[in-house]
Enzyme design. Sequence first.
Site, mmCIF file in Angstrom:
data_model
loop_
_atom_site.group_PDB
_atom_site.id
_atom_site.type_symbol
_atom_site.label_atom_id
_atom_site.label_comp_id
_atom_site.label_asym_id
_atom_site.label_seq_id
_atom_site.Cartn_x
_atom_site.Cartn_y
_atom_site.Cartn_z
ATOM 1 N N ARG A 1 2.692 -6.946 9.192
ATOM 2 C CA ARG A 1 1.986 -5.875 9.906
ATOM 3 C C ARG A 1 2.481 -5.740 11.342
ATOM 4 O O ARG A 1 2.553 -4.634 11.874
ATOM 5 C CB ARG A 1 0.481 -6.109 9.870
ATOM 6 C CG ARG A 1 -0.099 -5.874 8.483
ATOM 7 C CD ARG A 1 -1.584 -6.088 8.459
ATOM 8 N NE ARG A 1 -2.152 -5.794 7.155
ATOM 9 C CZ ARG A 1 -3.236 -6.378 6.685
ATOM 10 N NH1 ARG A 1 -3.878 -7.291 7.407
ATOM 11 N NH2 ARG A 1 -3.695 -6.059 5.494
ATOM 12 N N ASN B 1 -1.742 -0.024 7.019
ATOM 13 C CA ASN B 1 -1.171 -1.268 7.519
ATOM 14 C C ASN B 1 -0.287 -1.973 6.498
ATOM 15 O O ASN B 1 -0.163 -3.174 6.490
ATOM 16 C CB ASN B 1 -2.269 -2.187 8.068
ATOM 17 C CG ASN B 1 -3.318 -2.533 7.036
ATOM 18 O OD1 ASN B 1 -3.132 -2.323 5.839
ATOM 19 N ND2 ASN B 1 -4.430 -3.076 7.487
ATOM 20 N N THR C 1 -5.197 -7.453 10.717
ATOM 21 C CA THR C 1 -5.431 -6.116 10.164
ATOM 22 C C THR C 1 -5.051 -5.016 11.149
ATOM 23 O O THR C 1 -4.410 -4.035 10.767
ATOM 24 C CB THR C 1 -6.910 -5.966 9.752
ATOM 25 O OG1 THR C 1 -7.228 -7.001 8.820
ATOM 26 C CG2 THR C 1 -7.173 -4.616 9.120
ATOM 27 N N PHE D 1 -16.134 4.114 6.989
ATOM 28 C CA PHE D 1 -14.726 4.372 6.673
ATOM 29 C C PHE D 1 -14.383 4.144 5.198
ATOM 30 O O PHE D 1 -13.223 4.277 4.802
ATOM 31 C CB PHE D 1 -13.812 3.510 7.555
ATOM 32 C CG PHE D 1 -14.115 2.037 7.508
ATOM 33 C CD1 PHE D 1 -13.622 1.243 6.480
ATOM 34 C CD2 PHE D 1 -14.898 1.445 8.490
ATOM 35 C CE1 PHE D 1 -13.902 -0.117 6.430
ATOM 36 C CE2 PHE D 1 -15.184 0.080 8.456
ATOM 37 C CZ PHE D 1 -14.678 -0.700 7.416
ATOM 38 N N LYS E 1 0.829 -1.205 0.000
ATOM 39 C CA LYS E 1 0.000 0.000 0.000
ATOM 40 C C LYS E 1 0.869 1.263 0.000
ATOM 41 O O LYS E 1 2.081 1.190 0.202
ATOM 42 C CB LYS E 1 -0.925 -0.016 1.218
ATOM 43 C CG LYS E 1 -1.945 -1.154 1.191
ATOM 44 C CD LYS E 1 -2.804 -1.109 2.430
ATOM 45 C CE LYS E 1 -3.830 -2.209 2.464
ATOM 46 N NZ LYS E 1 -4.659 -2.129 3.688
ATOM 47 N N HIS F 1 -1.773 -5.451 1.524
ATOM 48 C CA HIS F 1 -3.046 -6.155 1.343
ATOM 49 C C HIS F 1 -2.732 -7.520 0.760
ATOM 50 O O HIS F 1 -1.859 -7.651 -0.097
ATOM 51 C CB HIS F 1 -3.962 -5.407 0.368
ATOM 52 C CG HIS F 1 -5.111 -6.252 -0.087
ATOM 53 N ND1 HIS F 1 -6.252 -6.417 0.663
ATOM 54 C CD2 HIS F 1 -5.265 -7.034 -1.188
ATOM 55 C CE1 HIS F 1 -7.073 -7.242 0.033
ATOM 56 N NE2 HIS F 1 -6.496 -7.634 -1.093
ATOM 57 N N ARG G 1 -1.567 -14.902 4.208
ATOM 58 C CA ARG G 1 -2.365 -14.243 5.248
ATOM 59 C C ARG G 1 -1.690 -14.370 6.613
ATOM 60 O O ARG G 1 -1.693 -13.432 7.404
ATOM 61 C CB ARG G 1 -3.781 -14.837 5.301
ATOM 62 C CG ARG G 1 -4.595 -14.644 4.038
ATOM 63 C CD ARG G 1 -4.939 -13.220 3.743
ATOM 64 N NE ARG G 1 -5.804 -12.676 4.775
ATOM 65 C CZ ARG G 1 -6.187 -11.415 4.841
ATOM 66 N NH1 ARG G 1 -5.768 -10.548 3.942
ATOM 67 N NH2 ARG G 1 -6.968 -10.997 5.810
#
Length: 139
Positions: free
Chosen positions: A102, A112, A91, A57, A9, A115, A85
Amino acid sequence: MEKTFLMVKPDGVKRGLIGEIISRFENKGYTLNRLEMVTPSVEVAEAHYAEHKEKPFFGELVEFLTSGPVVAMEWEGEDIVAVSRLMIGKTKPVDAQPGTIRGDFASTMSQNVIHGSDSVDSAERELSLWFAEVASHVS
């Protein structure tokens, strides 16, 4: 062989974490098939976060994702969706274990760093969405 979509991100790109993140997946023996750096359009960001459209959000997610370049990637390997994952972590940074991406690098719930697709079906949808976006930028 299973495929997944991973994306560094804007906060991860800005902080120079691309190489670190790629290395973690390469060190696990996974294969990077495609990689493109692109600043997402609002339309792609909205489609990516479509399941959150009715949540308060949603606008913040779209604004953040379109705030700068991201690194869109297709990775391949055995059980890559589930394993990626686990490597990514929870998250919420406070819930993410040390040693996960993360847990080591995320600072807030929205910023974070990364993705990852949460299922094989999501991976197919996201790969199609993001690599169609990349193709539209090629002249």
